[in-house]
Design an enzyme around this catalytic site. Structure first.
Site, PDB file in Angstrom:
ATOM      1  N   ASP A 155       0.815  -1.218   0.000  1.00  0.00           N
ATOM      2  CA  ASP A 155       0.000   0.000   0.000  1.00  0.00           C
ATOM      3  C   ASP A 155       0.847   1.265   0.000  1.00  0.00           C
ATOM      4  O   ASP A 155       1.964   1.274   0.508  1.00  0.00           O
ATOM      5  CB  ASP A 155      -0.919  -0.017   1.233  1.00  0.00           C
ATOM      6  N   HIS A 181       3.338   3.677  -8.762  1.00  0.00           N
ATOM      7  CA  HIS A 181       3.150   2.263  -9.112  1.00  0.00           C
ATOM      8  C   HIS A 181       4.395   1.706  -9.817  1.00  0.00           C
ATOM      9  O   HIS A 181       4.767   0.554  -9.613  1.00  0.00           O
ATOM     10  CB  HIS A 181       1.913   2.088  -9.991  1.00  0.00           C
ATOM     11  N   TRP A 228       3.555   7.890  -1.935  1.00  0.00           N
ATOM     12  CA  TRP A 228       4.990   7.960  -2.257  1.00  0.00           C
ATOM     13  C   TRP A 228       5.207   8.937  -3.417  1.00  0.00           C
ATOM     14  O   TRP A 228       6.110   9.771  -3.383  1.00  0.00           O
ATOM     15  CB  TRP A 228       5.498   6.567  -2.630  1.00  0.00           C
ATOM     16  N   SER A 273     -10.342  -6.362  -6.410  1.00  0.00           N
ATOM     17  CA  SER A 273     -11.547  -6.269  -7.255  1.00  0.00           C
ATOM     18  C   SER A 273     -12.178  -4.879  -7.132  1.00  0.00           C
ATOM     19  O   SER A 273     -12.907  -4.459  -8.023  1.00  0.00           O
ATOM     20  CB  SER A 273     -12.536  -7.388  -6.919  1.00  0.00           C
ATOM     21  N   LEU A 282      -7.354  -5.069   6.677  1.00  0.00           N
ATOM     22  CA  LEU A 282      -7.044  -6.168   5.750  1.00  0.00           C
ATOM     23  C   LEU A 282      -7.554  -5.873   4.341  1.00  0.00           C
ATOM     24  O   LEU A 282      -7.112  -6.503   3.377  1.00  0.00           O
ATOM     25  CB  LEU A 282      -7.648  -7.485   6.247  1.00  0.00           C
ATOM     26  N   LEU A 341      10.584 -20.725  -4.601  1.00  0.00           N
ATOM     27  CA  LEU A 341       9.544 -19.858  -4.029  1.00  0.00           C
ATOM     28  C   LEU A 341       8.217 -20.014  -4.778  1.00  0.00           C
ATOM     29  O   LEU A 341       8.186 -20.002  -6.009  1.00  0.00           O
ATOM     30  CB  LEU A 341      10.008 -18.390  -4.140  1.00  0.00           C
TER      31      LEU A 341
HETATM   32  C1  FPP Z   1      -1.624   0.615  -3.339  1.00  0.00           C
HETATM   33  O1  FPP Z   1      -1.144   1.942  -3.422  1.00  0.00           O
HETATM   34  C2  FPP Z   1      -1.132  -0.235  -4.384  1.00  0.00           C
HETATM   35  C3  FPP Z   1      -1.867  -0.725  -5.417  1.00  0.00           C
HETATM   36  C4  FPP Z   1      -3.302  -0.424  -5.627  1.00  0.00           C
HETATM   37  C5  FPP Z   1      -1.348  -1.620  -6.410  1.00  0.00           C
HETATM   38  C6  FPP Z   1      -0.091  -2.369  -6.058  1.00  0.00           C
HETATM   39  C7  FPP Z   1       0.638  -2.451  -7.312  1.00  0.00           C
HETATM   40  C8  FPP Z   1       1.983  -2.465  -7.457  1.00  0.00           C
HETATM   41  C9  FPP Z   1       2.912  -2.567  -6.329  1.00  0.00           C
HETATM   42  C10 FPP Z   1       2.570  -2.374  -8.798  1.00  0.00           C
HETATM   43  C11 FPP Z   1       2.069  -3.409  -9.747  1.00  0.00           C
HETATM   44  C12 FPP Z   1       2.532  -4.778  -9.385  1.00  0.00           C
HETATM   45  C13 FPP Z   1       2.978  -5.672 -10.279  1.00  0.00           C
HETATM   46  C14 FPP Z   1       3.400  -7.012  -9.860  1.00  0.00           C
HETATM   47  C15 FPP Z   1       3.101  -5.359 -11.695  1.00  0.00           C
HETATM   48  P1  FPP Z   1      -2.218   3.077  -3.567  1.00  0.00           P
HETATM   49  O2  FPP Z   1      -2.340   3.416  -5.010  1.00  0.00           O
HETATM   50  O3  FPP Z   1      -3.490   2.654  -2.922  1.00  0.00           O
HETATM   51  O4  FPP Z   1      -1.538   4.247  -2.788  1.00  0.00           O
HETATM   52  P2  FPP Z   1      -2.281   5.358  -1.904  1.00  0.00           P
HETATM   53  O5  FPP Z   1      -2.969   4.605  -0.807  1.00  0.00           O
HETATM   54  O6  FPP Z   1      -1.170   6.201  -1.410  1.00  0.00           O
HETATM   55  O7  FPP Z   1      -3.218   6.071  -2.816  1.00  0.00           O
END
Ligand code: FPP
Length: 245
Positions: free
Chosen positions: A20, A37, A25, A66, A195, A131
């Site tokens: 998260d 991302h 970031w 989802s 969660l 893994l």
């Molecule tokens: C949460 O940060 C993260 C996500 C919704 C997606 C996680 C995806 C990645 C780590 C990159 C893609 C992964 C692969 C394997 C290609 P957020 O966007 O909710 O951040 P925020 O809470 O600060 O808005």
């Protein structure tokens, strides 16, 4: 940085991570959310390499929920593009490291080319014994449980299943994670303590660890710190400790 011998002795079998705060970031750096991302994918790469180095058995990463479809279209497209790019660029290395790749989630809403990539990644790595790396992608825990219940109800209605035989163990086989052990440790980065619909059934007895580190900043040393934290905990699975008994 290596694992302390005490930690290596009580390594969790299965670590699951809610990745998260990619957006935060990016915002801190005055960058678009997509840049967060992109940095998040680099963190995935580093953590997967660390997990194979320390011979972790199972690592499950929450890549797309989802509910994430509700995000603005450009952000959803960027995440889909990153997923495509990750499998194109990293599958060879994953395979060479003996990683077995799985994707859990609904698969009904994902584009057909991603569907094919998922199938290729899973079939190419199916015999690997290192893994077990699972990406939760278009994944929702409540949906997963409802799907399993629907499938069992249908089997009962059609006379293929006696409802009296439904146990937690049987139910678990109908989840996306059927065949995987339950997570011992669930880590969430970014400071929230929720969660968020991740592995709801499977995390019943998992140790939970919430860290403030934003996902793109999470790396090898943070994974090792999480494992050290786990090693300090006493797990009782509803029983009482020997010291008290
Ligand atoms: C949460 O940060 C993260 C996500 C919704 C997606 C996680 C995806 C990645 C780590 C990159 C893609 C992964 C692969 C394997 C290609 P957020 O966007 O909710 O951040 P925020 O809470 O600060 O808005």
């Amino acid at each position: 940085m290596a694992l302390a011998p005490d930690t290596a002795a009580v390594l969790p079998r299965h670590v699951a991570i809610i990745m998260d705060r990619n957006g935060r970031w990016a915002r801190k750096r005055l960058l678009p959310r997509e840049a967060g991302h992109v940095a998040g994918v680099s963190a995935v790469r580093e953590v997967v390499r660390a997990a194979t180095d320390i011979k972790l058995e199972y690592l499950t990463l929450f890549a797309f929920s989802s509910e994430n479809w509700k995000r603005p279209k450009p952000e959803v497209n960027a995440l889909m593009g990153l997923f495509r790019g990750y499998f194109r660029s990293d599958l060879d290395e994953l395979h060479a490291r003996g990683v077995r790749v799985r994707i859990i989630g609904s698969r009904e809403r994902v584009a057909s080319d991603i569907h094919r990539m998922i199938e290729e990644a899973e079939s190419r790595t199916v015999s690997n014994t290192g893994l077990n790396l699972t990406f939760a992608f278009d994944y929702g825990g409540q949906e997963e449980i409802a799907n399993a219940a629907r499938e069992l109800a249908r089997a009962a209605k059609e006379g293929r299943l006696d409802p009296e035989t439904i146990t937690p163990e049987l139910f678990a086989t109908r989840l996306f994670t059927g065949g995987l052990p339950e997570p011992d440790l669930v880590v969430r980065t970014g400071g929230e303590r929720r969660l968020s619909n991740f592995l709801l059934w499977q995390s019943s007895y998992a140790e939970l660890l919430f860290v403030d580190t934003l996902w793109p900043d999470f790396g090898r040393k943070d994974l090792l710190a999480a494992l050290e934290n786990f090693a300090q905990r006493e797990r009782q699975f509803g029983a009482i400790s020997e010291a008290v008994a």
